[in-house]
Motif scaffolding. Structure first.
Motif, PDB file in Angstrom:
ATOM      1  N   ARG A  39      20.614  25.092   3.795  1.00 49.03           N
ATOM      2  CA  ARG A  39      20.371  23.986   4.731  1.00 49.03           C
ATOM      3  C   ARG A  39      21.441  23.973   5.818  1.00 49.03           C
ATOM      4  O   ARG A  39      22.625  24.177   5.553  1.00 49.03           O
ATOM      5  N   ARG A  52      11.691  24.296   8.247  1.00 43.60           N
ATOM      6  CA  ARG A  52      12.171  25.455   7.494  1.00 43.60           C
ATOM      7  C   ARG A  52      11.806  26.725   8.239  1.00 43.60           C
ATOM      8  O   ARG A  52      10.681  26.877   8.710  1.00 43.60           O
ATOM      9  N   GLU A  58      16.539  25.324   5.644  1.00 42.84           N
ATOM     10  CA  GLU A  58      16.097  24.027   6.153  1.00 42.84           C
ATOM     11  C   GLU A  58      17.032  23.582   7.277  1.00 42.84           C
ATOM     12  O   GLU A  58      18.250  23.526   7.098  1.00 42.84           O
TER      13      GLU A  58
END
Length: 448
Positions: A39, A52, A58
């Motif tokens: 992330r 994503r 992400e």
């Protein structure tokens, strides 16, 4: 209220830009070394937006805009599939992990240079460092009205803001400042401002009163530079850029005339007739001046207009010439920041000088109102500060990770997990204490 919302907005813009650039440094170097990034988040807390990419990373914008993070695949933070072990951060060589940790501050340094470069290309308006009749320490040092400051402690000075910055640094550390000047008669002289004699209890807000230097007055054109919402000028339809030609039957030659004539004429009759020029058109505008408390038991009249600054200097270079200037400005700002940090550590400067998010928001808003070049300079300084702070050897910061990796490099094995956890708690407590002090200072500055 407008100032409040403006400060919040420009704080979000500032942190959004700088945090994104910082975390992108970690992200791109981690990707380069084959670490899987789970992330990339700008902000903390619940994501407001997320997507994503094809690598499974992400990208998120979260609700609390006071930082960000890059989460990487790591066996210490969760189970890792055997097929992905070669992409785990903890499995990478120590030098690669050091490069990933250092990339965030390094990208902040890159941003600093780029922001200074663009500031010089755009052109930063300022004032020539010519002083008015001095008082306090400056008067005791022999400074005279009309002196133009050319250097402070050997560092060349070409603007009023740079002169104040250099003098402020010496004053905070209670170190005497050697000031080179060109006098009003075109002679040269050196004045020594004895900041070492300044009382220790003089606070940051009193510093420049003690120094005793102010900018020599310049005549400002009678052009409206700003308008206060809700005041008579705004209600009457006066606009920024309007030139005021006459108030009642009295001619206006400069903005100082406006500041004199408004209270004089309104004291006789608050109903005023203004003649303004807007473009090629002349317009008569009637309005009623507002009576406000002057703070000394008296009443004064205002219409709610301010002048545009009569800048007489502009720091501007072509795209190529701005490159060495940007590096020189970055180096000068780095020296100043490290000097201030040293003074805070050894106790020569008060911890009252620490500033938190409230002060940053106010400075962000103020610099944005002064124009793009000033805001770029502000961004550069905050970005540099983030780089320096993150390189401090405090666990939880990038500098703390680099310290762990350096120990691992020397001893041939990683620091124990128990030591790392203890260090994280210590680092977190230190950061919370510093942030608490900074916010306390922010609030204290707001109080009357």
């Amino acid at each position: 209220m407008n100032e409040f919302f403006g400060s919040v907005w420009w704080l979000i813009v500032t942190l959004g830009l700088l945090v994104t650039f910082h975390e992108f440094g970690h992200f791109i170097v981690a990707r380069w070394f084959g670490v899987k990034v789970l992330r990339f988040s700008v902000g903390f807390g619940k994501p407001l937006w997320m997507r994503r990419d094809r690598h499974g990373t992400e990208f998120a914008v979260a609700a609390i805009p006071l930082g960000g993070y890059v989460k990487m695949l790591d066996e210490r933070e969760g189970e890792v599939a055997p097929a992905d072990l070669d992409q785990a951060h903890n499995r990478k060589p120590v030098l690669q992990r050091m490069a990933i940790a250092a990339a965030g501050p390094a990208f902040n340094l890159v941003f600093t240079v780029l922001a200074f470069w663009l500031m010089f290309v755009v052109g930063k308006p300022d004032f020539l460092p010519i002083v008015a009749a001095p008082s306090g320490i400056a008067a005791e040092a022999g400074m005279l009205a009309g002196d133009r400051i050319t250097a402070v402690n050997g560092d060349a000075v070409d603007s009023w803001s740079k002169a104040l910055q250099k003098l402020g640094e010496s004053a905070i550390g209670r170190m005497d400042a050697r000031v080179d000047v060109v006098t009003s008669g075109n002679g040269s002289a050196t004045r020594t401002l004895a900041f070492s004699q300044m009382p220790a209890n003089v606070g940051e807000d009193q510093l420049f009163d003690q120094i005793g230097l102010s900018l020599a007055p310049r005549e400002r054109p009678a052009v409206v530079g700003r308008i206060s919402d809700g005041d008579p000028a705004a209600q009457a339809g006066i606009q920024v850029g309007d030139r005021i030609l006459r108030i009642n039957d009295r001619d206006v030659n400069g903005f100082s005339d406006i500041e004199t004539l408004i209270p004089e004429e309104a004291a006789r009759d608050p109903q005023l007739d203004l003649l303004i020029q807007r473009g090629n058109e002349r317009i008569e505008i009637p309005l009623t001046a507002a009576a406000v408390d002057a703070g000394d038991g008296k009443t004064r009249f205002i219409i709610g207009v301010g002048s545009s600054a009569a800048y007489d200097a502009k720091l501007q270079y072509g795209p190529l010439a701005a490159i060495p200037q940007a590096f020189a400005e970055t180096w000068d700002a780095t020296k100043s920041s490290l000097s201030m940090l040293k003074m805070l550590v050894v106790g020569r400067a008060s911890l009252d000088n620490l500033s938190g998010p409230i002060s940053i928001a106010r400075f962000a808003n103020g610099s944005a109102q002064m124009g793009l070049a000033w805001f770029l300079g502000f961004l550069a300084l905050i970005s540099l500060s983030l780089a320096i702070i993150n390189l401090l050897p405090i666990p939880i910061l990038d500098g703390g990770h680099l310290l762990y990796y350096l120990i691992e490099l020397i001893k041939g094995g990683p620091v124990s997990e128990r030591s790392q956890i203890a260090g994280q708690y210590v680092g977190l407590l230190m950061l919370v204490a510093l942030m608490g002090l900074a916010i306390f200072n922010d609030i204290h500055r707001l109080l009357p």
